[in-house]
Write an enzyme that holds these catalytic residues in place. Structure first.
Site, PDB file in Angstrom:
ATOM      1  CD  GLU A   1      -2.989  -0.520   2.422  1.00 35.44           C
ATOM      2  OE1 GLU A   1      -3.624   0.553   2.498  1.00 35.44           O
ATOM      3  OE2 GLU A   1      -2.992  -1.382   3.317  1.00 35.44           O
TER       4      GLU A   1
ATOM      5  CG  ASP B   1       0.177   6.924  -0.784  1.00 35.36           C
ATOM      6  OD1 ASP B   1      -0.863   7.484  -1.180  1.00 35.36           O
ATOM      7  OD2 ASP B   1       1.025   7.505  -0.084  1.00 35.36           O
TER       8      ASP B   1
ATOM      9  CG  ASN C   1      -6.903   0.000   2.420  1.00 38.19           C
ATOM     10  OD1 ASN C   1      -6.675   1.201   2.288  1.00 38.19           O
ATOM     11  ND2 ASN C   1      -7.481  -0.496   3.496  1.00 38.19           N
TER      12      ASN C   1
ATOM     13  CD  GLU D   1      -3.419   3.714  -1.214  1.00 40.58           C
ATOM     14  OE1 GLU D   1      -3.221   4.939  -1.209  1.00 40.58           O
ATOM     15  OE2 GLU D   1      -3.582   3.038  -0.166  1.00 40.58           O
TER      16      GLU D   1
END
Length: 246
Positions: free
Chosen positions: A62, A66, A131, A134
């Site tokens: 994640e 990101d 989530n 990502e």
């Protein structure tokens, strides 16, 4: 090799083949190492470890995803908005990578179909979709590098969803917008939060939004944050002409 082991390996091979095919359809290119993608869809409740004994779940991916989304989108906005200052570019990037938008992207790709978890889907909130998205982007970077990851983000995020003109008018948080307006106009605001229960004994949170001592909006949701945001949105529409300067 034992008969049972042969059956297990054959089953695993078939499972990997199906997983590979589904990934290729979503990605638009062939994945090289399925392990990265297995990790991207493994919840911590599975208590899996990799070959080095490290936790194997999607949380670290994640972080990687990101970072990749942020850098690729930042570069796109920098090139597409040559007159935009730092504040403008930051705000626009925040709108594109908002939790709400990432959740939509995860749902559109149906990434939840790959999730491995001992927690039932009903116990996950909406954010599980974002989530996983990502983590998926992070897995792409580890598997194929920056160029492929950048192409995927352009194809699945920027091209279909990023319209500068529309984004300029998009509100990320009605609560932030309303508070900013109240502070600017020297209005006194207050969120009165209280617990509530429905007939099924589910816990809800109620919110009363007051501005200058008058209740202007009410809301009820399963979390304080959601209830405040809903009340703020309703409050925004009460004062929309003043807030938008119309």
């Amino acid at each position: 090799m034992s008969f049972i082991k042969k059956i297990f390996l054959s089953s695993r091979s078939s499972e990997d083949g199906l997983f590979f095919s589904k990934l290729e359809k979503i990605l638009g290119f062939k994945p090289l190492n399925l392990t990265h993608f297995r990790r991207a869809f493994t919840h911590r409740s599975m208590n899996k470890l990799d070959e080095k004994g490290n936790p194997m779940n999607y949380e670290r991916l994640e972080f990687m995803g990101d970072a990749m989304l942020g850098s690729v989108i930042a570069a796109h906005l920098f090139n597409m908005s040559p007159t935009g200052d730092e504040g403008y570019l930051t705000k626009m990037r925040s709108k594109i990578v908002s939790r709400e938008h990432l959740n939509e992207l995860g749902k559109d790709l149906n990434l939840i179909q790959f999730l491995e978890s001992k927690v039932t889907l009903q116990n996950f909130g909406e954010n599980i979709h974002g989530n996983l998205f990502e983590a998926f982007v992070g897995a792409i970077y580890l598997d194929r590098g920056f160029v492929y990851c950048e192409k995927f983000i352009h194809k699945k995020v920027i091209k279909p969803y990023v319209d500068i003109d529309k984004l300029e008018g998009k509100v990320i948080s009605y609560k932030s917008l309303l508070i900013e307006w109240c502070q600017k106009e020297k209005r006194v605001f207050h969120y009165d939060i209280y617990e509530d229960e429905d007939a099924g004994k589910l816990k809800y949170f109620g919110v009363k939004l007051s501005i200058d001592g008058k209740v202007v909006a009410k809301a009820r949701a399963t979390s304080k944050k959601k209830a405040e945001e809903i009340a703020s949105k309703r409050g925004y529409f009460v004062f929309q002409s003043e807030i938008d300067g119309k």
